[in-house]
Design an enzyme around this catalytic site. Structure first.
Site, PDB file in Angstrom:
ATOM      1  N   LYS A  22     -25.876  24.569 -48.637  1.00 56.29           N
ATOM      2  CA  LYS A  22     -25.785  24.343 -47.195  1.00 56.29           C
ATOM      3  C   LYS A  22     -24.365  24.647 -46.699  1.00 56.29           C
ATOM      4  O   LYS A  22     -24.191  25.329 -45.684  1.00 56.29           O
ATOM      5  CB  LYS A  22     -26.128  22.878 -46.863  1.00 56.29           C
ATOM      6  CG  LYS A  22     -25.814  22.491 -45.425  1.00 56.29           C
ATOM      7  CD  LYS A  22     -26.107  21.047 -45.141  1.00 56.29           C
ATOM      8  CE  LYS A  22     -24.999  20.088 -45.464  1.00 56.29           C
ATOM      9  NZ  LYS A  22     -23.909  20.025 -44.474  1.00 56.29           N
ATOM     10  N   ASN A  23     -23.375  24.137 -47.421  1.00 58.92           N
ATOM     11  CA  ASN A  23     -22.002  24.250 -46.929  1.00 58.92           C
ATOM     12  C   ASN A  23     -21.435  25.661 -47.035  1.00 58.92           C
ATOM     13  O   ASN A  23     -20.364  25.946 -46.500  1.00 58.92           O
ATOM     14  CB  ASN A  23     -21.084  23.268 -47.667  1.00 58.92           C
ATOM     15  CG  ASN A  23     -21.298  21.841 -47.173  1.00 58.92           C
ATOM     16  OD1 ASN A  23     -22.083  21.606 -46.244  1.00 58.92           O
ATOM     17  ND2 ASN A  23     -20.613  20.890 -47.784  1.00 58.92           N
ATOM     18  N   CYS A 126     -21.769  13.761 -39.100  1.00 63.54           N
ATOM     19  CA  CYS A 126     -21.900  12.505 -39.837  1.00 63.54           C
ATOM     20  C   CYS A 126     -20.865  11.486 -39.358  1.00 63.54           C
ATOM     21  O   CYS A 126     -19.733  11.838 -39.071  1.00 63.54           O
ATOM     22  CB  CYS A 126     -21.633  12.740 -41.322  1.00 63.54           C
ATOM     23  SG  CYS A 126     -23.048  13.310 -42.220  1.00 63.54           S
ATOM     24  N   ARG A 131     -13.052  12.358 -37.473  1.00 63.60           N
ATOM     25  CA  ARG A 131     -12.863  13.689 -38.048  1.00 63.60           C
ATOM     26  C   ARG A 131     -12.252  14.560 -36.963  1.00 63.60           C
ATOM     27  O   ARG A 131     -12.946  15.229 -36.222  1.00 63.60           O
ATOM     28  CB  ARG A 131     -14.190  14.241 -38.551  1.00 63.60           C
ATOM     29  CG  ARG A 131     -14.737  13.432 -39.712  1.00 63.60           C
ATOM     30  CD  ARG A 131     -16.142  13.860 -40.075  1.00 63.60           C
ATOM     31  NE  ARG A 131     -16.164  14.932 -41.065  1.00 63.60           N
ATOM     32  CZ  ARG A 131     -17.290  15.444 -41.555  1.00 63.60           C
ATOM     33  NH1 ARG A 131     -18.461  15.011 -41.142  1.00 63.60           N
ATOM     34  NH2 ARG A 131     -17.255  16.398 -42.453  1.00 63.60           N
ATOM     35  N   ASP A 317     -18.429  14.654 -51.506  1.00 62.49           N
ATOM     36  CA  ASP A 317     -19.867  14.719 -51.220  1.00 62.49           C
ATOM     37  C   ASP A 317     -20.727  14.233 -52.386  1.00 62.49           C
ATOM     38  O   ASP A 317     -21.948  14.177 -52.261  1.00 62.49           O
ATOM     39  CB  ASP A 317     -20.267  16.153 -50.845  1.00 62.49           C
ATOM     40  CG  ASP A 317     -19.809  16.521 -49.443  1.00 62.49           C
ATOM     41  OD1 ASP A 317     -19.336  15.638 -48.714  1.00 62.49           O
ATOM     42  OD2 ASP A 317     -19.927  17.718 -49.079  1.00 62.49           O
ATOM     43  N   ARG A 409     -31.193  17.034 -43.431  1.00 60.50           N
ATOM     44  CA  ARG A 409     -30.082  17.909 -43.047  1.00 60.50           C
ATOM     45  C   ARG A 409     -29.558  18.680 -44.258  1.00 60.50           C
ATOM     46  O   ARG A 409     -29.017  19.766 -44.096  1.00 60.50           O
ATOM     47  CB  ARG A 409     -28.924  17.072 -42.476  1.00 60.50           C
ATOM     48  CG  ARG A 409     -29.206  16.489 -41.112  1.00 60.50           C
ATOM     49  CD  ARG A 409     -27.968  15.840 -40.545  1.00 60.50           C
ATOM     50  NE  ARG A 409     -26.821  16.714 -40.716  1.00 60.50           N
ATOM     51  CZ  ARG A 409     -25.586  16.316 -40.917  1.00 60.50           C
ATOM     52  NH1 ARG A 409     -25.298  15.046 -40.964  1.00 60.50           N
ATOM     53  NH2 ARG A 409     -24.605  17.181 -41.055  1.00 60.50           N
TER      54      ARG A 409
HETATM   55  C1  UD1 Z   1     -16.593  20.041 -45.311  1.00 62.64           C
HETATM   56  C2  UD1 Z   1     -18.018  19.831 -45.768  1.00 62.64           C
HETATM   57  C3  UD1 Z   1     -18.288  18.365 -46.056  1.00 62.64           C
HETATM   58  C4  UD1 Z   1     -17.246  17.842 -47.061  1.00 62.64           C
HETATM   59  C5  UD1 Z   1     -15.836  18.155 -46.591  1.00 62.64           C
HETATM   60  C6  UD1 Z   1     -14.786  17.786 -47.625  1.00 62.64           C
HETATM   61  C7  UD1 Z   1     -19.276  21.571 -44.642  1.00 62.64           C
HETATM   62  C8  UD1 Z   1     -20.309  21.945 -43.642  1.00 62.64           C
HETATM   63  N1  UD1 Z   1     -18.919  20.287 -44.720  1.00 62.64           N
HETATM   64  O1  UD1 Z   1     -16.442  19.305 -44.100  1.00 62.64           O
HETATM   65  O2  UD1 Z   1     -19.606  18.253 -46.600  1.00 62.64           O
HETATM   66  O3  UD1 Z   1     -17.408  16.450 -47.191  1.00 62.64           O
HETATM   67  O4  UD1 Z   1     -15.695  19.556 -46.309  1.00 62.64           O
HETATM   68  O5  UD1 Z   1     -15.037  18.426 -48.822  1.00 62.64           O
HETATM   69  O6  UD1 Z   1     -18.788  22.414 -45.377  1.00 62.64           O
HETATM   70  N2  UD1 Z   1      -9.227  16.819 -40.914  1.00 62.64           N
HETATM   71  C9  UD1 Z   1      -8.231  16.562 -40.023  1.00 62.64           C
HETATM   72  N3  UD1 Z   1      -8.044  17.432 -38.977  1.00 62.64           N
HETATM   73  C10 UD1 Z   1      -8.803  18.546 -38.829  1.00 62.64           C
HETATM   74  C11 UD1 Z   1      -9.816  18.813 -39.766  1.00 62.64           C
HETATM   75  C12 UD1 Z   1      -9.998  17.933 -40.803  1.00 62.64           C
HETATM   76  O7  UD1 Z   1      -7.520  15.562 -40.122  1.00 62.64           O
HETATM   77  O8  UD1 Z   1      -8.583  19.304 -37.859  1.00 62.64           O
HETATM   78  C13 UD1 Z   1      -9.445  15.860 -42.012  1.00 62.64           C
HETATM   79  C14 UD1 Z   1     -10.827  15.247 -42.010  1.00 62.64           C
HETATM   80  O9  UD1 Z   1     -10.927  14.176 -41.128  1.00 62.64           O
HETATM   81  C15 UD1 Z   1     -10.950  14.809 -43.448  1.00 62.64           C
HETATM   82  C16 UD1 Z   1     -10.175  15.908 -44.209  1.00 62.64           C
HETATM   83  O10 UD1 Z   1      -9.365  16.558 -43.234  1.00 62.64           O
HETATM   84  O11 UD1 Z   1     -10.305  13.592 -43.657  1.00 62.64           O
HETATM   85  C17 UD1 Z   1     -11.051  16.950 -44.868  1.00 62.64           C
HETATM   86  O12 UD1 Z   1     -11.988  17.430 -43.929  1.00 62.64           O
HETATM   87  P1  UD1 Z   1     -12.535  18.919 -43.967  1.00 62.64           P
HETATM   88  O13 UD1 Z   1     -12.213  19.530 -45.287  1.00 62.64           O
HETATM   89  O14 UD1 Z   1     -12.093  19.610 -42.744  1.00 62.64           O
HETATM   90  O15 UD1 Z   1     -14.099  18.655 -43.894  1.00 62.64           O
HETATM   91  P2  UD1 Z   1     -15.166  19.543 -43.171  1.00 62.64           P
HETATM   92  O16 UD1 Z   1     -14.773  20.968 -43.244  1.00 62.64           O
HETATM   93  O17 UD1 Z   1     -15.517  18.959 -41.864  1.00 62.64           O
END
Ligand code: UD1
Length: 430
Positions: A22-23, A126, A131, A317, A409
């Site tokens: 999915k990711n 989620c 986030r 995850d 999902r």
């Molecule tokens: C992706 C995955 C999710 C997984 C996560 C971490 C998908 C669709 N989702 O989510 O399943 O749990 O990676 O492996 O691929 N953050 C900030 N500012 C930002 C962006 C992120 O502070 O602008 C923080 C987030 O709150 C979190 C951390 O960075 O604490 C990591 O998040 P991120 O790697 O961005 O997760 P996603 O890409 O949303």
């Protein structure tokens, strides 16, 4: 609303086909916005998040053709889908679409790169802690975009002549922000170097696909990614990589119930750290020609401590699922979550099944119990919900998991895959 009903106690034996990730599928689908040619993706899992993203892409002008053919190997429902965005008809991603899934926010990168502008609602997804999107804003600003928040939306505008290559180091590792920077920089003028980039296999998969489309990306899979901008991208055909989270989830389920299962169509090296934790917990995990075999016959579950970390660390995850496994261990284990705050909502539901877990800050202490007992429980997020299924498979009696739309999902045909291996799992509709 549907519920999953589980009668626990059966070991798992047989073969589970692993779906496309999915990711990986989500950012790959979004990459179709970067070209007016057709991007064909094979092995796209049939999931609610994928369907939702198709609606969002359709809104931007992507024409989508789904091949209904079942893939013969393992008969997964994963499909081949053709995405063609001849022209972007709308550069706005509205709240009612984006709020349902955080990853849809990522359209901001390709829209900005191809059209020079985007208006994208701040995301939902989620409920696992705040986030934010600050890293996206900083990264795209470094590429020369003007970014402004207005009424719950981000308005992004590229400079005249388009985005400009840059050197930018993320202060924190983010999978999504790395995807977006790569997509935006692929069409920028000049070279971009991203520091502290995410190294997740899904980032590598996206980079490989973008390169097949004509991008010039190197260093993916390391924390420094270099992107030489090109003026346009073409179509390509790309196979979505196997889902390492689904792989790890079923591996943990077998470690939990005992039995002997081959996870087919997957690759052990996508999740070495998690498989090592499963081995330490007492299951045998071996690579086979077509995937991974997981066996636990007799022998209890040993306590193992894990700390979640960006790839190649233990994946956040799989944290909830591993906690499910540890509830039955023969001792005390600790699980520390370092990626997301508030990603322990499964704890109180696992407790309803008889688990003994206490929380201190970002660390959960799990005292293994001899028996879990079935109970009604509620899914709170995607990965948490499947940890309840794993626990239910090993609990005595009946467990019902409500709010299963969370499972839909991210897990393709979960009941069927488990039932084929001897579990008693069914979906009931009220
Ligand atoms: C992706 C995955 C999710 C997984 C996560 C971490 C998908 C669709 N989702 O989510 O399943 O749990 O990676 O492996 O691929 N953050 C900030 N500012 C930002 C962006 C992120 O502070 O602008 C923080 C987030 O709150 C979190 C951390 O960075 O604490 C990591 O998040 P991120 O790697 O961005 O997760 P996603 O890409 O949303």
């Amino acid at each position: 609303m549907d519920r999953i009903r589980i009668i626990g106690g059966n070991p798992l034996n047989g073969i589970i086909p692993i779906s496309g990730a999915k990711n990986a599928a989500l950012p790959l689908m979004i990459a179709s916005l970067l070209t007016s040619d057709t991007l064909t993706l094979e092995n796209v899992p049939h999931l609610a998040d994928v369907e939702q993203l198709m609606r969002i892409l359709g809104n931007h002008g992507v024409d989508i053709a789904v091949n209904g053919r079942r893939e013969s190997q393992g008969e997964t429902y994963s499909r081949t889908i053709h995405f063609t965005c001849r022209t972007v008809v709308d550069t706005t991603a509205p709240y009612d679409l984006v709020s349902k899934m955080r990853a849809s926010f990522w359209v901001i990168g390709p829209l900005l790169a191809r059209e020079g502008q985007a208006r994208v609602s701040l995301p939902g997804g989620c409920a696992i802690g705040t986030r934010p999107v600050d890293l996206f804003i900083e990264g795209l600003t470094a590429l020369g975009a003007e970014m402004e928040i207005d009424g719950g939306y981000i308005n992004a505008k590229a400079p005249k002549g388009g985005l400009v290559g840059t050197r930018y180091t993320f202060p924190k590792v983010s999978v999504g922000a790395t995807h977006v920077m790569m997509m935006a920089a692929a069409l920028a003028r000049g070279t971009t170097v991203i520091g502290n980039a995410a190294r997740e296999p899904e980032v590598v998969d996206l980079a490989n696909c973008l390169n097949a489309m004509g991008a010039k990306i190197s260093g993916h899979g390391t924390s420094t990614i270099t992107i030489e901008g090109v003026t346009s991208l073409s179509g390509a055909r790309h196979r979505v990589l196997p889902d390492r989270i689904e792989t790890g989830t079923y591996a943990m389920a077998v470690a939990m119930t005992g039995g002997d299962v081959t996870l087919e169509g997957t690759n052990a090296h996508l999740l070495d750290t998690a498989l090592e934790a499963i081995r330490r917990a007492g299951a045998e995990v071996t690579e086979t020609a077509s995937g991974i075999r997981v066996v636990r016959n007799g022998g209890g579950i040993k306590p193992v401590d894990v700390v979640t970390d960006p790839y190649p660390g233990f994946p956040t995850d799989l944290q909830a699922q591993f906690m499910g496994l540890m509830t039955r261990s023969s001792g005390v284990s600790h699980i520390t979550e370092t990626i997301f705050e508030n990603r322990f909502m499964h704890v109180q539901e696992l407790a309803r099944l008889g688990a003994r877990i206490s929380l201190s800050g970002q660390t959960a202490k799990i005292e293994g119990v001899q028996k879990l007992r079935g109970a009604p429980v509620m899914a709170t997020d995607l990965r948490a919900s499947v940890s309840l299924v794993i626990a239910g498979l090993a609990a005595e009696g009946e467990t019902t998991v409500s709010r299963v739309y969370h499972l839909d999902r991210g897990f393709e045909r979960l009941e069927e895959k488990l039932t084929n291996c001897g579990a008693t799992v069914e979906r009931v509709s009220d």
